[in-house]
Design an enzyme around this catalytic site. Structure first.
Site, PDB file in Angstrom:
ATOM      1  N   LYS A 141       4.994 -17.082   7.132  1.00 34.67           N
ATOM      2  CA  LYS A 141       5.585 -16.301   6.042  1.00 34.67           C
ATOM      3  C   LYS A 141       4.609 -16.288   4.883  1.00 34.67           C
ATOM      4  O   LYS A 141       3.800 -17.212   4.735  1.00 34.67           O
ATOM      5  CB  LYS A 141       6.904 -16.936   5.575  1.00 34.67           C
ATOM      6  CG  LYS A 141       7.796 -15.988   4.813  1.00 34.67           C
ATOM      7  CD  LYS A 141       8.595 -15.104   5.750  1.00 34.67           C
ATOM      8  CE  LYS A 141       9.486 -14.134   5.008  1.00 34.67           C
ATOM      9  NZ  LYS A 141      10.432 -13.461   5.904  1.00 34.67           N
TER      10      LYS A 141
HETATM   11  P1  NAD Z   1      14.820  -5.708   0.016  1.00 27.82           P
HETATM   12  O1  NAD Z   1      13.911  -6.112  -1.086  1.00 27.82           O
HETATM   13  O2  NAD Z   1      14.608  -4.401   0.678  1.00 27.82           O
HETATM   14  O3  NAD Z   1      16.332  -5.763  -0.494  1.00 27.82           O
HETATM   15  C1  NAD Z   1      16.882  -6.893  -1.099  1.00 27.82           C
HETATM   16  C2  NAD Z   1      18.252  -6.479  -1.647  1.00 27.82           C
HETATM   17  O4  NAD Z   1      18.911  -7.644  -2.165  1.00 27.82           O
HETATM   18  C3  NAD Z   1      18.165  -5.498  -2.819  1.00 27.82           C
HETATM   19  O5  NAD Z   1      19.251  -4.603  -2.774  1.00 27.82           O
HETATM   20  C4  NAD Z   1      18.290  -6.414  -4.043  1.00 27.82           C
HETATM   21  O6  NAD Z   1      18.782  -5.703  -5.170  1.00 27.82           O
HETATM   22  C5  NAD Z   1      19.295  -7.412  -3.524  1.00 27.82           C
HETATM   23  N1  NAD Z   1      19.270  -8.695  -4.234  1.00 27.82           N
HETATM   24  C6  NAD Z   1      18.202  -9.398  -4.671  1.00 27.82           C
HETATM   25  N2  NAD Z   1      18.610 -10.519  -5.307  1.00 27.82           N
HETATM   26  C7  NAD Z   1      19.970 -10.520  -5.223  1.00 27.82           C
HETATM   27  C8  NAD Z   1      20.986 -11.413  -5.671  1.00 27.82           C
HETATM   28  N3  NAD Z   1      20.670 -12.542  -6.304  1.00 27.82           N
HETATM   29  N4  NAD Z   1      22.271 -11.093  -5.410  1.00 27.82           N
HETATM   30  C9  NAD Z   1      22.587  -9.951  -4.750  1.00 27.82           C
HETATM   31  N5  NAD Z   1      21.677  -9.069  -4.315  1.00 27.82           N
HETATM   32  C10 NAD Z   1      20.393  -9.363  -4.548  1.00 27.82           C
HETATM   33  O7  NAD Z   1      14.771  -6.903   1.097  1.00 27.82           O
HETATM   34  P2  NAD Z   1      15.184  -6.841   2.622  1.00 27.82           P
HETATM   35  O8  NAD Z   1      13.976  -6.605   3.434  1.00 27.82           O
HETATM   36  O9  NAD Z   1      16.396  -6.006   2.786  1.00 27.82           O
HETATM   37  O10 NAD Z   1      15.561  -8.386   2.863  1.00 27.82           O
HETATM   38  C11 NAD Z   1      16.864  -8.904   2.601  1.00 27.82           C
HETATM   39  C12 NAD Z   1      17.023 -10.211   3.351  1.00 27.82           C
HETATM   40  O11 NAD Z   1      16.864  -9.976   4.755  1.00 27.82           O
HETATM   41  C13 NAD Z   1      16.003 -11.295   3.010  1.00 27.82           C
HETATM   42  O12 NAD Z   1      16.605 -12.550   3.145  1.00 27.82           O
HETATM   43  C14 NAD Z   1      14.955 -11.128   4.094  1.00 27.82           C
HETATM   44  O13 NAD Z   1      14.181 -12.286   4.303  1.00 27.82           O
HETATM   45  C15 NAD Z   1      15.845 -10.827   5.272  1.00 27.82           C
HETATM   46  N6  NAD Z   1      15.191 -10.149   6.404  1.00 27.82           N
HETATM   47  C16 NAD Z   1      14.543  -8.979   6.225  1.00 27.82           C
HETATM   48  C17 NAD Z   1      13.961  -8.363   7.321  1.00 27.82           C
HETATM   49  C18 NAD Z   1      13.289  -7.012   7.223  1.00 27.82           C
HETATM   50  O14 NAD Z   1      12.911  -6.473   8.271  1.00 27.82           O
HETATM   51  N7  NAD Z   1      13.141  -6.439   6.054  1.00 27.82           N
HETATM   52  C19 NAD Z   1      14.024  -8.966   8.582  1.00 27.82           C
HETATM   53  C20 NAD Z   1      14.725 -10.161   8.728  1.00 27.82           C
HETATM   54  C21 NAD Z   1      15.306 -10.742   7.620  1.00 27.82           C
END
Ligand code: NAD
Length: 451
Positions: A141
């Site tokens: 990561k």
């Molecule tokens: P992103 O940046 O696209 O979206 C994050 C979202 O969470 C946004 O809407 C943001 O406003 C919101 N957010 C941030 N802080 C917050 C809080 N304190 N309370 C409520 N909402 C909050 O990120 P993403 O890629 O959608 O990732 C989200 C989660 O999924 C993370 O934990 C990431 O590690 C995990 N994840 C992502 C992927 C991927 O392919 N993008 C894959 C596996 C896991």
């Protein structure tokens, strides 16, 4: 103890640029991080999960120490020349937790609260996730402590290129492969790939996944994590004789994972009654009109201010009276303080590490089914693997092929984990950890120690 490998066969087999909307919603000018709850910290959660699996498997201290410790870490300073001519400095990290089953694989996060312990936890979870879905990868990561919403595209490009050049010796298609995570997107991956390729002297698409289609991305990658979340939700509901049209859903986080997942749930007939982002949330009994919410977010950059629903804050959303709760934002939102109040019967972890170890124990005790992150959100890394395989072969699959193979992988992994959970009488999380930790330990033992 040895967990017998489930006797099912492994399925055969390896986005368009997402543009960040400009934030125009009428939201307070807060550090996006201020809504973030205090918690034990993701590394404590990850280490406690590993310790539990080691105990159950009966492994010795040496194996525990090996699996608890990252193989390699790099900590870099990233100076940025700002558009106004001033200089800013950021801290960045790349951690390879384990590379016994293959190259490191894991996202790159841009968020103000990134620190090395968070990156270590996320890298460890990537190791288990890749093992659960049987990908030939280890876990890694990266992160930069920056709030991307406060910098121009040109500044973010310079930060990304400098970060890439600082960590260059550690990455590569056979060493460590990046993908988008919180605060980064397909464009970020294109900058990483270009910086790496220019320095190596030829184009190397396999150094990143989740890149734009135009430079070797895969069809279906942009929605893969969410699609996997929906597959695993459906599999969990089927065990109770239910399907998506039978349930009400709340989704926390409306980014790459949460927004597509909410859309797919609604499309499949579920009533999505609440969604939120870091600025606030929306609630409507009977279900939100997801197409209109998505349009609102495209125009304003936030769910806040959507006219067809009541506001709800991120804390209340977690305890809302719904059937399925999907935390898809940040770590540590379900804690000992609110786990007793979670009303949902199913928690499907779209985010990595949304549930602390204490909250996990409380939810298990209460009979809430938690589909763990390393299984529920593995669809992203599965299609990243497909993208990497396609890039290595320079041969591209159709979207239908990708979606079918993704569904096979997810359902196969879910069935294997559910089988272990039944056989060992443990939660889905403990079963997923038993399977994955064992697979990594077997790889260690089989390879032996050098010298
Ligand atoms: P992103 O940046 O696209 O979206 C994050 C979202 O969470 C946004 O809407 C943001 O406003 C919101 N957010 C941030 N802080 C917050 C809080 N304190 N309370 C409520 N909402 C909050 O990120 P993403 O890629 O959608 O990732 C989200 C989660 O999924 C993370 O934990 C990431 O590690 C995990 N994840 C992502 C992927 C991927 O392919 N993008 C894959 C596996 C896991």
């Amino acid at each position: 103890m040895t967990v017998p490998e489930p006797a099912t066969s492994r399925p055969a087999t390896a986005p368009s640029t997402t543009s960040r909307p400009t934030l125009t919603a009428d939201v307070p000018d807060i550090a996006p991080d201020s809504a973030r709850p205090t918690h034990d910290g993701p590394l404590a959660t990850a280490q406690s999960q590993l310790a539990g699996a080691i105990r159950r498997l009966g492994y010795d201290e040496g194996m525990h120490a090996m699996l608890a410790t990252p193989r390699r870490e790099i900590n870099v300073a990233i100076p940025l020349r700002r558009d106004d001519g001033s200089t800013a400095l950021f801290h960045g990290f790349r951690v390879q937790h384990n590379v016994s089953r293959g190259p490191g694989k894991g996202g790159l996060r841009y968020h103000p609260s990134v620190d090395v312990d968070e990156v270590r936890a996320l890298a460890m979870w990537m190791t288990w996730k890749c093992a659960v879905v049987e990908l030939p990868y280890g876990g890694a990561k990266g992160g930069v402590a920056i709030d991307p919403r406060r910098y121009s595209q040109a500044e973010l490009e310079r930060v990304t290129r400098r970060y890439t050049s600082e960590i260059m010796p550690m990455i590569g298609p056979e060493r460590d492969i990046m993908a988008p995570d919180i605060g980064t997107d397909a464009q970020t991956m294109a900058w990483v790939m270009d910086t790496y390729s220019v320095n190596q002297g030829y184009t190397i698409p396999g150094v990143v996944t989740g890149k734009p289609l135009e430079v070797g991305g895969s069809l279906g990658r942009a929605t893969a994590t969410s699609r996997g979340v929906v597959h695993s939700t459906r599999a969990a509901l089927h065990e109770a004789g239910l399907d998506l049209p039978d349930v009400r859903v709340a989704v926390q986080g409306f980014g790459k994972v949460g927004s597509h997942a909410a859309d797919m749930y609604a499309d499949a007939g579920a009533r999505v009654e609440a969604v939120s982002d870091q600025y606030g949330g929306l609630h409507r009994s009977g279900g939100l009109d997801m197409q209109r919410v998505l349009d609102h977010v495209r125009t304003t950059g936030s769910v806040v201010g959507f006219p067809g629903a009541d506001p709800i804050d991120n804390t209340d959303l977690l305890t809302l009276d719904v059937d399925v709760l999907v935390p898809a934002a940040v770590e540590g939102v379900l804690t000992a303080d609110n786990a007793l109040d979670v009303a949902a019967r199913w928690v499907v972890e779209g985010a990595n590490g949304p549930t602390t170890a204490e909250a996990d124990a409380i939810l298990a005790e209460r009979g809430v089914v938690v589909v763990p992150d390393i299984l529920a959100n593995a669809g992203g890394v599965v299609v990243s693997y497909f993208e990497w395989v396609q890039a290595q072969q320079a041969y591209w699959w159709t979207e239908a092929e990708i979606e079918q193979r993704l569904a096979e992988r997810m359902l196969h992994a879910y069935a294997a984990v559910a089988e272990v959970a039944r056989r060992e009488a443990v939660s889905l999380r403990d079963a997923a950890l038993l399977l994955s930790v064992q697979r990594v330990a077997v790889a260690h033992r089989t390879r032996g120690l050098y010298p």
